[in-house]
Design an enzyme around this catalytic site. Structure first.
Site, PDB file in Angstrom:
ATOM      1  N   ARG A  23     -19.351  11.724  75.247  1.00 23.43           N
ATOM      2  CA  ARG A  23     -17.976  11.892  74.755  1.00 23.43           C
ATOM      3  C   ARG A  23     -17.622  13.376  74.810  1.00 23.43           C
ATOM      4  O   ARG A  23     -18.471  14.232  74.601  1.00 23.43           O
ATOM      5  CB  ARG A  23     -17.906  11.380  73.315  1.00 23.43           C
ATOM      6  CG  ARG A  23     -16.540  11.322  72.712  1.00 23.43           C
ATOM      7  CD  ARG A  23     -16.563  10.633  71.346  1.00 23.43           C
ATOM      8  NE  ARG A  23     -16.808   9.207  71.521  1.00 23.43           N
ATOM      9  CZ  ARG A  23     -17.632   8.486  70.766  1.00 23.43           C
ATOM     10  NH1 ARG A  23     -18.307   9.047  69.780  1.00 23.43           N
ATOM     11  NH2 ARG A  23     -17.788   7.199  70.988  1.00 23.43           N
ATOM     12  N   ASP A 103     -26.400  13.041  70.959  1.00 22.66           N
ATOM     13  CA  ASP A 103     -26.082  12.043  69.935  1.00 22.66           C
ATOM     14  C   ASP A 103     -27.217  11.023  69.881  1.00 22.66           C
ATOM     15  O   ASP A 103     -27.575  10.450  70.903  1.00 22.66           O
ATOM     16  CB  ASP A 103     -24.759  11.369  70.308  1.00 22.66           C
ATOM     17  CG  ASP A 103     -24.337  10.315  69.308  1.00 22.66           C
ATOM     18  OD1 ASP A 103     -25.059   9.306  69.190  1.00 22.66           O
ATOM     19  OD2 ASP A 103     -23.291  10.481  68.665  1.00 22.66           O
ATOM     20  N   ASP A 105     -27.268   8.146  68.036  1.00 29.60           N
ATOM     21  CA  ASP A 105     -26.812   6.804  67.655  1.00 29.60           C
ATOM     22  C   ASP A 105     -26.599   6.583  66.163  1.00 29.60           C
ATOM     23  O   ASP A 105     -25.566   6.043  65.785  1.00 29.60           O
ATOM     24  CB  ASP A 105     -27.752   5.700  68.179  1.00 29.60           C
ATOM     25  CG  ASP A 105     -28.180   5.922  69.610  1.00 29.60           C
ATOM     26  OD1 ASP A 105     -27.299   6.126  70.463  1.00 29.60           O
ATOM     27  OD2 ASP A 105     -29.396   5.932  69.870  1.00 29.60           O
ATOM     28  N   ASP A 120     -24.938   1.722  63.023  1.00 29.25           N
ATOM     29  CA  ASP A 120     -25.513   1.709  64.378  1.00 29.25           C
ATOM     30  C   ASP A 120     -27.037   1.720  64.412  1.00 29.25           C
ATOM     31  O   ASP A 120     -27.638   2.242  65.355  1.00 29.25           O
ATOM     32  CB  ASP A 120     -24.938   2.856  65.223  1.00 29.25           C
ATOM     33  CG  ASP A 120     -23.424   2.766  65.352  1.00 29.25           C
ATOM     34  OD1 ASP A 120     -22.896   1.643  65.305  1.00 29.25           O
ATOM     35  OD2 ASP A 120     -22.775   3.816  65.506  1.00 29.25           O
ATOM     36  N   GLU A 123     -28.183  -0.174  67.526  1.00 26.41           N
ATOM     37  CA  GLU A 123     -28.019   0.652  68.729  1.00 26.41           C
ATOM     38  C   GLU A 123     -29.140   1.694  68.808  1.00 26.41           C
ATOM     39  O   GLU A 123     -29.700   1.938  69.877  1.00 26.41           O
ATOM     40  CB  GLU A 123     -26.647   1.337  68.699  1.00 26.41           C
ATOM     41  CG  GLU A 123     -26.372   2.210  69.909  1.00 26.41           C
ATOM     42  CD  GLU A 123     -25.046   2.965  69.810  1.00 26.41           C
ATOM     43  OE1 GLU A 123     -24.773   3.740  70.728  1.00 26.41           O
ATOM     44  OE2 GLU A 123     -24.305   2.800  68.817  1.00 26.41           O
TER      45      GLU A 123
END
Length: 177
Positions: A23, A103, A105, A120, A123
């Site tokens: 992102r 990141d 998660d 998350d 994930e």
């Protein structure tokens, strides 16, 4: 590398453990930099996802990054109060292109009423296997969840009302120059 100054705009890039771009935030305004930390603000900031989708942040959010902690903090200033989104992530680094971090998660969300949620987890477990997070990495991240929850419970740093007031006021002063 020279640190960005108050009022400068920077790009923030989030990556995954495998090196893939996750992102990007364009035009985060810098409020303060030190040797180990950066405080900024996103307000109607363009965000681009790894799949190319784009969206714009809805409300002002004070962002906090540190070079020693494995998390970053986003304090979203809303009509019903301040809520927080905290990413378990590598300490940040800066280069001429952007502020960058990995990141991992796991996220902690703190609602305006004080409710906390660890998000998350599924994930995280999937990516831990797929991207082969080491046992050391797993330990570091889980220890930093504990540190983060301690900060939340004791209203340390970005979780302090005074912190939000000071940095939001400074943002408004810079924005209206």
């Amino acid at each position: 590398m020279k640190l960005p100054k108050e009022g400068d705009f920077i790009t923030i890039q989030s990556y995954k453990h495998d090196g893939s771009l996750h992102r990007t935030w364009r035009d985060t305004m810098v409020l303060k930099t030190t040797e180990n930390a950066l405080i900024g603000v996103n307000d109607h900031t363009l965000v681009t996802e790894s799949d190319g989708r784009r969206w714009v942040t809805r409300e002002p959010a004070i962002v906090y990054f540190h070079k020693k902690y494995w998390f970053n903090i986003i304090a979203m200033i809303r009509d019903n109060g301040v809520s927080y989104y905290c990413n378990l992530a590598s300490p940040y680094m800066m280069d001429t292109e952007a502020l960058k971090y990995i990141d991992y998660d796991l996220d902690v969300k703190v609602f305006a009423d004080g409710e906390k949620r660890l998000l998350d987890v599924d994930e995280y477990e999937i990516h831990k296997k797929e991207m082969q997070y080491s046992a050391d990495m797993d330990f570091i991240l889980k220890e930093n969840v504990k540190i983060l929850v301690d900060w939340i419970n004791h209203e340390k740093g970005p979780f302090s009302k005074a912190y939000i007031t000071i940095w939001y006021k400074r943002y408004l002063e810079l924005k209206n120059r």
